[in-house]
Design a protein around this motif. Sequence first.
Motif, mmCIF file in Angstrom:
data_model
loop_
_atom_site.group_PDB
_atom_site.id
_atom_site.type_symbol
_atom_site.label_atom_id
_atom_site.label_comp_id
_atom_site.label_asym_id
_atom_site.label_seq_id
_atom_site.Cartn_x
_atom_site.Cartn_y
_atom_site.Cartn_z
ATOM 1 N N TYR A 259 0.806 -1.168 -0.051
ATOM 2 C CA TYR A 259 -0.121 -0.044 -0.111
ATOM 3 C C TYR A 259 0.972 1.302 -0.176
ATOM 4 N N ASP A 260 0.358 2.438 -0.559
ATOM 5 C CA ASP A 260 0.878 3.763 -0.652
ATOM 6 C C ASP A 260 1.139 4.138 1.013
ATOM 7 N N THR A 261 0.035 4.092 1.698
ATOM 8 C CA THR A 261 0.048 4.364 3.091
ATOM 9 C C THR A 261 -0.861 3.194 3.811
ATOM 10 N N LEU A 262 -0.530 3.072 5.226
ATOM 11 C CA LEU A 262 -1.316 2.060 5.986
ATOM 12 C C LEU A 262 -2.437 3.097 6.544
ATOM 13 N N ARG A 263 -3.650 2.584 6.434
ATOM 14 C CA ARG A 263 -4.908 3.066 7.197
ATOM 15 C C ARG A 263 -5.102 2.356 8.356
ATOM 16 N N PRO A 264 -6.027 2.921 9.439
ATOM 17 C CA PRO A 264 -6.444 2.131 10.505
ATOM 18 C C PRO A 264 -6.935 1.005 10.321
ATOM 19 N N TRP A 265 -7.765 0.436 9.253
ATOM 20 C CA TRP A 265 -8.154 -0.945 9.079
ATOM 21 C C TRP A 265 -7.265 -1.691 8.477
ATOM 22 N N ASP A 266 -5.779 -1.555 8.294
ATOM 23 C CA ASP A 266 -4.863 -2.334 7.827
ATOM 24 C C ASP A 266 -4.118 -2.820 8.850
ATOM 25 N N LEU A 267 -4.291 -2.851 10.233
ATOM 26 C CA LEU A 267 -3.358 -2.975 11.188
ATOM 27 C C LEU A 267 -3.458 -4.446 11.886
ATOM 28 N N SER A 268 -4.509 -5.090 11.509
ATOM 29 C CA SER A 268 -4.652 -6.448 11.991
ATOM 30 C C SER A 268 -4.603 -7.669 11.156
ATOM 31 N N VAL A 269 -4.878 -7.197 9.827
ATOM 32 C CA VAL A 269 -4.866 -8.226 8.610
ATOM 33 C C VAL A 269 -3.402 -8.755 8.567
ATOM 34 N N TRP A 459 -0.966 12.437 19.759
ATOM 35 C CA TRP A 459 -1.103 11.329 18.718
ATOM 36 C C TRP A 459 0.068 11.463 17.725
ATOM 37 N N THR A 460 0.137 12.763 17.357
ATOM 38 C CA THR A 460 1.275 13.243 16.089
ATOM 39 C C THR A 460 2.551 12.826 16.603
ATOM 40 N N ARG A 461 2.698 13.157 18.172
ATOM 41 C CA ARG A 461 4.234 13.012 18.528
ATOM 42 C C ARG A 461 4.356 11.412 18.765
ATOM 43 N N GLY A 465 2.719 7.135 11.267
ATOM 44 C CA GLY A 465 2.771 6.101 10.472
ATOM 45 C C GLY A 465 1.589 5.498 9.752
ATOM 46 N N VAL A 466 0.415 6.036 10.475
ATOM 47 C CA VAL A 466 -1.064 5.497 9.953
ATOM 48 C C VAL A 466 -1.520 6.885 9.744
ATOM 49 N N ASP A 467 -2.518 6.855 8.270
ATOM 50 C CA ASP A 467 -2.989 7.718 7.571
ATOM 51 C C ASP A 467 -4.567 7.822 8.147
ATOM 52 N N TYR A 468 -4.854 8.816 8.756
ATOM 53 C CA TYR A 468 -6.394 8.908 9.404
ATOM 54 C C TYR A 468 -7.030 10.254 8.491
ATOM 55 N N THR A 469 -6.764 10.419 7.176
ATOM 56 C CA THR A 469 -7.385 11.239 6.380
ATOM 57 C C THR A 469 -8.731 10.766 6.414
#
Length: 569
Positions: A259-269, A459-461, A465-469
Motif C-alpha cells: 500500500y502507499d499508506t497504512l490506514r487504521p483498518w490495515d493493522l490487524s490483517v 497522537w502526532t508525537r 505511520g498511520v493515515d487517518y485522512t
Amino acid sequence: MSLALPSHAEDVKHWQWEQFEPFYAELQTRTLSADGVQQWLKDWSQLSNLLSEVFARARLANTQNTADEEAEAYLKNLLVTIFPPMSKAENALNKKLLESGFQPDGFEVPLKNIRADFDLFREENLELLTRTQALGMEYGKITGAQTVTWNGEEVTLQELQKVYEDQDRATRERAYRLSVDAWLKNREAINDVWMKLFQARQQIAANAGMNNFREYVWMQRKRFDYTPDDCATFHNAIEQVVVPAAQRILEKRRTALGYDTLRPWDLSVDPEGRPPLRPYETLDEFEEKAEMIFRRVDPRIGDYFATMRRERLLDLPNRKNKRVGAYCTRFATAQRPFIFMNAVGTQGDIRTLLHEAGHAFHGFEVVRLPYAQQQGYPIEFAEVASMSMELLAAPYLTQDEGGFFSPEEAARDRILHLEKIVLFWPYMAVVDAFQQWAYTHNDAALNPAECDAAWGELWTRFQPGVDYTGLEDYRVTGWHRKQHIFLYPFYYVDYGLAQLGAVQVWANALQDQAKAVEQYLHGLSLGYTASLPQLYAATGATFAFDVDTMGKAVELIEGTISDLERQLA
C-alpha cells in the motif's frame, strides 16, 4: 475475641449499614495491646474483606449486563447507603492503628499506605466519590450498548474486530467505518460524562488540600517510589527508543501489503496474505487448552486455573450489553479471583486470558498473607503479574504442548504479540501524557474540544505511520475509547512500566525458564509486604524509566522477531 461475622458475602448481600456498624464499633472500642493487635487486625481484615466482596460482586453483575436495571440499582444503593459510612468507619480504624504505635511483622508498607489514606480522607469527598463511580457506570452503559448491523445481523463492536483480519481491504474499511460511526454517535454523551467527572475529581482534590487531581491520585495510588517527572522521563525514553521501532514495524507492514499508506483498518490483517488464526472453536476448548498451558508453566498455577473453571469463576464470551474490555476482580472473603472478558474467537483472546489469569494467580498467592492490608499490591506490580504471564506462557502455546497452534502458527502469534508490545508503549504514552495534561490544565480540560486537540497533538508525537485522512474526528476523540481515562484515572502508565518489567522477566526466562517462574511466583506472594522496587527485584527485574533499560528491551524484542521471521521464511 473474634467477630461473629457471616462467612459468605451472599449472606450479607442485603444488609443495611445498621447491621454492619456494630462490628466496626466493636473494633473501634476494643483496647489495643501488643498481644492483641494481631487478632484485631485479623478481625478488621475479616470485616473489610466481607464488604469488599459485596462491592466486587455488585460491580461484576453490573458489568456483565449493563442493561440489568436491578443490578444497576443494587450497586447504586450500595454506593449511596454503604460506601460513605463504611469509608468513615475504615478511616476511624486507620486512625486508631496509627495512634497505637503498633507495627506487626511485615506491616511497614501497609502502615505507610494507611497513613496516606488517613491523610487523604475528607468526609465531604464521600458524596463526590460516589458520584464519580455512578458516572463511570454511565460511561460503561453507553459503551456497552454499542452495536452495529453487519451482514444483516446485530453485532457488538468487539465482534466486529474479527472483520479487521479479512484479506479484503474494502470489507475491513466498511467494518471500521461502521465502528467509527457508532462511537461518534455517542460523542456528545461521552463528553458530558467527562465534564461531570472532571469537575467532581477536581473538587475532590481541592477538598483534600491538593493543587490538582494528579497530586491527589499520586497519594491515593500510593506512588511513593516515582513522580510525574519520572513519567515524563519515561515518555521521552519511549519517544527516543520505541517510536522509531514502532515505525519500523509499521513500515514493514506497509511494504508487505503493498500500500502507499497504512490506514487504521490495515493493522490487524496478516500482511503475508495468510488466513486469520482462529485458535479455538468452543469456550470449553478455549478453557481446556488454557489450563494445559498453565500446567506447563507451573503445576501450581495450573491448579489455580482448574479451580476457577470448576467453581465457575470465568465469564469469557462477548455479548450485547456486556461492558467492553476485560478485568480480573477478587472475592476477598471467598479467597477467589474472577475473570471477566469478551472472547470472540480470535488469537487476541488467548493473550487477554493469559493476562487476566496472571492477575488471578496474583490473587491466589497473596491470600496466604494474614491481613487484608498486606493482601493488596501496587498496580504497577499487578500488571507485571499479568504481562509476565503472557510471555512466560509463550513456549507452551503449541499443540504438542497442549496449546492452540502449530509451530508455524505459534511463530506468527508470537511475532504479533511482540510487535504489539512495541506498538503499545507509544500508545500508553499518549494516554498517560493526556491525563498528565488534563489534570494540570483545569480550564482547558473542561472543554472537550481542547481535549480533542491535546489528544491529537500527542497522537502526532507518539503515533506516526498511520493515515487517518477523513477520520480526523475519530482520531482526536481517541480518548473516548480508553475506558481507563473515565473509570481508573492515571491507571495506564502502570501498564507501560509493568511491560518493561515483564520483558525483563521474559529475558530471564530465556536463560532459565524454571528459575524465572520461581522468581515470578515469589514476587507475587509478597503482596504489600515490600516496596515497589523490592517487588520488581524479587521477580528478577529493575523498576526503571530510562532510555538504557528501554533500549535493551526493544533490542531483545526486535531480535526475537527477526529470528522468528527467519523461521517462517
